[in-house]
Motif scaffolding. Sequence first.
Motif, short mmCIF file in Angstrom:
data_model
loop_
_atom_site.label_atom_id
_atom_site.label_comp_id
_atom_site.label_asym_id
_atom_site.label_seq_id
_atom_site.Cartn_x
_atom_site.Cartn_y
_atom_site.Cartn_z
N ALA A 16 0.83 -1.20 0.00
CA ALA A 16 0.00 0.00 0.00
C ALA A 16 0.86 1.25 0.00
N MET A 17 1.98 1.21 0.72
CA MET A 17 2.88 2.38 0.75
C MET A 17 3.51 2.60 -0.62
N LEU A 18 3.88 1.50 -1.27
CA LEU A 18 4.46 1.62 -2.62
C LEU A 18 3.46 2.25 -3.57
N GLU A 19 2.21 1.78 -3.47
CA GLU A 19 1.15 2.29 -4.34
C GLU A 19 0.91 3.77 -4.07
N ASN A 20 0.97 4.13 -2.79
CA ASN A 20 0.78 5.52 -2.39
C ASN A 20 1.83 6.42 -3.06
N LEU A 21 3.10 6.00 -2.99
CA LEU A 21 4.16 6.81 -3.59
C LEU A 21 4.03 6.86 -5.12
N ARG A 22 3.68 5.70 -5.70
CA ARG A 22 3.51 5.64 -7.16
C ARG A 22 2.41 6.61 -7.61
N LEU A 23 1.33 6.61 -6.83
CA LEU A 23 0.20 7.46 -7.16
C LEU A 23 0.57 8.94 -7.10
N ARG A 24 1.38 9.29 -6.10
CA ARG A 24 1.80 10.69 -5.98
C ARG A 24 2.63 11.13 -7.19
N HIS A 25 3.53 10.24 -7.63
CA HIS A 25 4.33 10.57 -8.83
C HIS A 25 3.41 10.73 -10.04
N HIS A 26 2.44 9.84 -10.14
CA HIS A 26 1.51 9.86 -11.27
C HIS A 26 0.69 11.16 -11.29
N ILE A 27 0.19 11.56 -10.11
CA ILE A 27 -0.61 12.78 -10.02
C ILE A 27 0.22 13.99 -10.46
N LEU A 28 1.46 14.02 -9.98
CA LEU A 28 2.31 15.16 -10.34
C LEU A 28 2.59 15.20 -11.84
N GLU A 29 2.85 14.05 -12.41
CA GLU A 29 3.11 14.01 -13.86
C GLU A 29 1.92 14.51 -14.64
N LYS A 30 0.72 14.04 -14.25
CA LYS A 30 -0.50 14.43 -14.97
C LYS A 30 -0.75 15.93 -14.82
N SER A 31 -0.49 16.44 -13.60
CA SER A 31 -0.72 17.87 -13.36
C SER A 31 0.19 18.72 -14.23
N VAL A 32 1.46 18.30 -14.32
CA VAL A 32 2.41 19.07 -15.14
C VAL A 32 1.98 19.04 -16.61
N LEU A 33 1.56 17.86 -17.08
CA LEU A 33 1.13 17.76 -18.48
C LEU A 33 -0.08 18.65 -18.75
N GLN A 34 -1.02 18.63 -17.80
CA GLN A 34 -2.23 19.44 -17.97
C GLN A 34 -1.88 20.93 -17.98
N LEU A 35 -0.99 21.30 -17.07
CA LEU A 35 -0.56 22.70 -17.00
C LEU A 35 0.10 23.12 -18.31
N GLU A 36 0.95 22.25 -18.85
CA GLU A 36 1.63 22.57 -20.12
C GLU A 36 0.60 22.82 -21.21
N ARG A 37 -0.46 21.99 -21.24
CA ARG A 37 -1.49 22.15 -22.27
C ARG A 37 -2.22 23.49 -22.10
N ILE A 38 -2.57 23.82 -20.85
CA ILE A 38 -3.30 25.08 -20.60
C ILE A 38 -2.43 26.27 -20.99
N GLN A 39 -1.15 26.20 -20.58
CA GLN A 39 -0.27 27.33 -20.87
C GLN A 39 -0.05 27.48 -22.38
N GLN A 40 0.04 26.36 -23.04
CA GLN A 40 0.22 26.41 -24.50
C GLN A 40 -0.99 27.06 -25.15
N HIS A 41 -2.18 26.70 -24.65
CA HIS A 41 -3.40 27.26 -25.20
C HIS A 41 -3.46 28.77 -24.95
N SER A 42 -3.08 29.19 -23.73
CA SER A 42 -3.10 30.62 -23.40
C SER A 42 -2.16 31.39 -24.32
N GLU A 43 -0.98 30.80 -24.56
CA GLU A 43 -0.02 31.47 -25.45
C GLU A 43 -0.59 31.61 -26.86
N GLU A 44 -1.27 30.55 -27.29
CA GLU A 44 -1.87 30.60 -28.63
C GLU A 44 -2.92 31.71 -28.71
#
Lengths: 183, 203
Positions: free
Chosen positions: B168-196
Motif C-alpha cells: 500500500a505504501m508503494l502504491e501511495n508513492l507511485r500514485l503521488r508521482h503519477h498525479i504530479l506528472e499528470k498535473s504538469v502535463l495538464q498545466l503545459e497544455r493550458i499554458q500552451q493554449h493561453s499562449e496561442e
Amino acid sequence: MTSLYNEPNALLIDRVKTGDRKAQYQLYQQYARAMYGVCGRLVGAGPLAEELLQDAFVRAFKNIHQYQQKAAFGAWLKQIVIRTVLNHLQKKSTTWLPLDALPQEPQAAPSYEEQFSFPSTIGRKEIQAGMQQLADGYRIILNLYLFEGYDHEEIAAILNISASTSKSQYSRAKKRLRGLLEQ
Amino acid sequence: MKEQKKLTAFEHTLLRQQQAEQEELEQDLTMDRLAQHWEGISNQLEEGIEVLQPTTEKVVPVRYLWRAIAAAAGLLLLTWGYHFYALQQRPSSDIVVVKTPELPLEIKQAEEASFATLREDIQQLQKRDTAQWIAPKTLEALEELEEAYQQMKNELLEDQNGKVLINAMLENLRLRHHILEKSVLQLERIQQHSEEQLNYKEL
C-alpha cells in the motif's frame, strides 16, 4: 458563410474549453441564478430544481466544445437546462404525458372572454399553485411557449413532437390552467 | 426576426406573474447555496476529468522517465530493506530484545530519495503554475496521500500486516508521482493554449 453571434463572454468560454476551472466558475456565477429560475418554474422551487441545476452545468461544461457561437451562450445553456429537466421528468415522473400520443384539438379562435378578460383578483400564488397542479407535459409546454419565448417549431424540435401537436397541447394546457384558476 | 406573439388577457397575466416568479426564484438562491452547488459541480467535473483530456496519445518527456526509474529503484530498495529489517529483528536466542521501533537506515534513505523527487516536482509545479490553475488541487490530493502514508508507516512500525502495508505504501508513492506528472502535463497544455490565444490576439 454562417456569421458568428457576437457573444460577450466569448473569451471566457474559450478558457472554459481548455478546462480552466476559474473560468468555469465565472461563467457559472453569471448564469446560475437565471438558470435556477428556469428549473424552478419547470419543477417547482427546492432541492430538485437545485439538483437539476447542478446536473445541467456539469453537462454544459462537459459539452462546451459543442457551443459554436451560432447563438447567445445563455440560449445554448438554457436549452441544456430544459433538456436536463425533461430527461429527469421522463425518467422519474409518473405525470409525464407523452404529448404526441394525446388527441389533438382543432385550433379554435379565442373567444371574446378569453381574449380580453381574466379575473384580476387571481395573483401569483394562485397561478403558481395552478401551474404545479398541471401535468408535467402541460407545464413544460406553457413555459416554453409563453415564458421562454420559443415558437411551436422550436418546441417541436426540443420535445421531439410535431409543431401541430405543440400548438394543440399548448391550447389544452392553457384551458386546463384557466379551469383550475376559475374553480 | 421572430414574429411577435399575439397574447390574450389570460396569457398576459400568466406572463407577468411568471416573470415576477422568475425574479423571486433568482433571489432565492443565496451566495452560500451558489457556492455549495459549485462545489458539487466541481467535484463531478473532477470525477470526469478524463473526459476533458484530449484523446491523442500522450508523449511522456524523458525527464519523467528518469524520475520514474529513480522512484522505482527507491521503492525496490524500500521493499528489500523491510525484509532485511524483519530478519534482523527475529530473536536468535531466548534473550528478549526490547527496542524502540524504528525504520532501518536503508529504508529511510530509500524513502528520502523518493520524497526528494516528489519535493522537487512539487516545487517545479508551483513555480510554473503562477496563475494557480492546477497546483492547489494537486497539493490537496498529495497532502491527503501523505497523511495516509504516515498512518501506514506507523502501523508498519508496530509490525502490523507488514506485506500488505508495504504494498500500500508503494502504491501511495507511485500514485503521488503519477498525479504530479499528470498535473504538469495538464498545466503545459493550458499554458500552451493561453499562449496561442495571446498570439492570436496580437495578429
